[in-house]
Design a protein around this motif. Sequence first.
Motif, PDB file in Angstrom:
ATOM      1  N   ALA A 160      34.336  33.433  50.549  1.00  0.00           N
ATOM      2  CA  ALA A 160      34.538  34.046  49.228  1.00  0.00           C
ATOM      3  C   ALA A 160      33.654  35.266  49.056  1.00  0.00           C
ATOM      4  CB  ALA A 160      34.270  33.023  48.145  1.00  0.00           C
ATOM      5  N   ILE A 161      32.413  35.182  49.528  1.00  0.00           N
ATOM      6  CA  ILE A 161      31.499  36.316  49.429  1.00  0.00           C
ATOM      7  C   ILE A 161      31.968  37.457  50.316  1.00  0.00           C
ATOM      8  CG2 ILE A 161      29.156  37.082  49.964  1.00  0.00           C
ATOM      9  CD1 ILE A 161      28.203  34.294  49.041  1.00  0.00           C
ATOM     10  N   ALA A 162      32.399  37.141  51.518  1.00  0.00           N
ATOM     11  CA  ALA A 162      32.878  38.185  52.440  1.00  0.00           C
ATOM     12  C   ALA A 162      34.127  38.851  51.887  1.00  0.00           C
ATOM     13  CB  ALA A 162      33.180  37.584  53.817  1.00  0.00           C
ATOM     14  N   THR A 163      34.993  38.090  51.254  1.00  0.00           N
ATOM     15  CA  THR A 163      36.197  38.669  50.669  1.00  0.00           C
ATOM     16  C   THR A 163      35.849  39.568  49.487  1.00  0.00           C
ATOM     17  OG1 THR A 163      37.446  36.700  51.308  1.00  0.00           O
ATOM     18  CG2 THR A 163      38.422  38.089  49.618  1.00  0.00           C
ATOM     19  N   SER A 164      34.913  39.171  48.668  1.00  0.00           N
ATOM     20  CA  SER A 164      34.526  39.990  47.518  1.00  0.00           C
ATOM     21  C   SER A 164      33.787  41.247  47.936  1.00  0.00           C
ATOM     22  CB  SER A 164      33.684  39.181  46.538  1.00  0.00           C
ATOM     23  OG  SER A 164      32.443  38.877  47.109  1.00  0.00           O
ATOM     24  N   ASN A 175      34.456  42.984  50.686  1.00  0.00           N
ATOM     25  CA  ASN A 175      35.404  43.882  51.319  1.00  0.00           C
ATOM     26  C   ASN A 175      36.319  44.588  50.324  1.00  0.00           C
ATOM     27  OD1 ASN A 175      34.482  43.342  53.869  1.00  0.00           O
ATOM     28  ND2 ASN A 175      35.896  41.647  54.203  1.00  0.00           N
ATOM     29  N   ARG A 176      36.235  44.312  49.065  1.00  0.00           N
ATOM     30  CA  ARG A 176      37.108  44.947  48.073  1.00  0.00           C
ATOM     31  C   ARG A 176      36.568  46.246  47.632  1.00  0.00           C
ATOM     32  NH1 ARG A 176      39.532  40.151  44.360  1.00  0.00           N
ATOM     33  NH2 ARG A 176      40.427  39.040  46.084  1.00  0.00           N
TER      34      ARG A 176
END
Length: 93
Positions: A86-90, A92-93
């Motif tokens: 979840a942190i990695a996805t947030s 990369n935005r």
Amino acid sequence: MNTNVNPGANVNYANQPQSAPILTVKDWLVTLLILIIPVVNLIMLFVWAFGGGANPSKSNYAKAALIWMAIVFAFYLVITILFAGAIATSLNR
């Protein structure tokens, strides 16, 4: 038809294994004292669970504790992977 009231009357108990001695309160206090020491507790749980020389009660306790540790570790691993994702996805935005 067997009308024997006591079916175990003819059983020979001489070849039965002796039951293990009951662990005293002192034994459990020493066990719990060892289990509060980091790293030593994990080593001793493996020794008691699979070493073969421990009291069967202590061996069963050690096996159960190791199973719970594995369950908790797997749970924390899943949660950590989910949060890291979840942190990695947030990021990369």
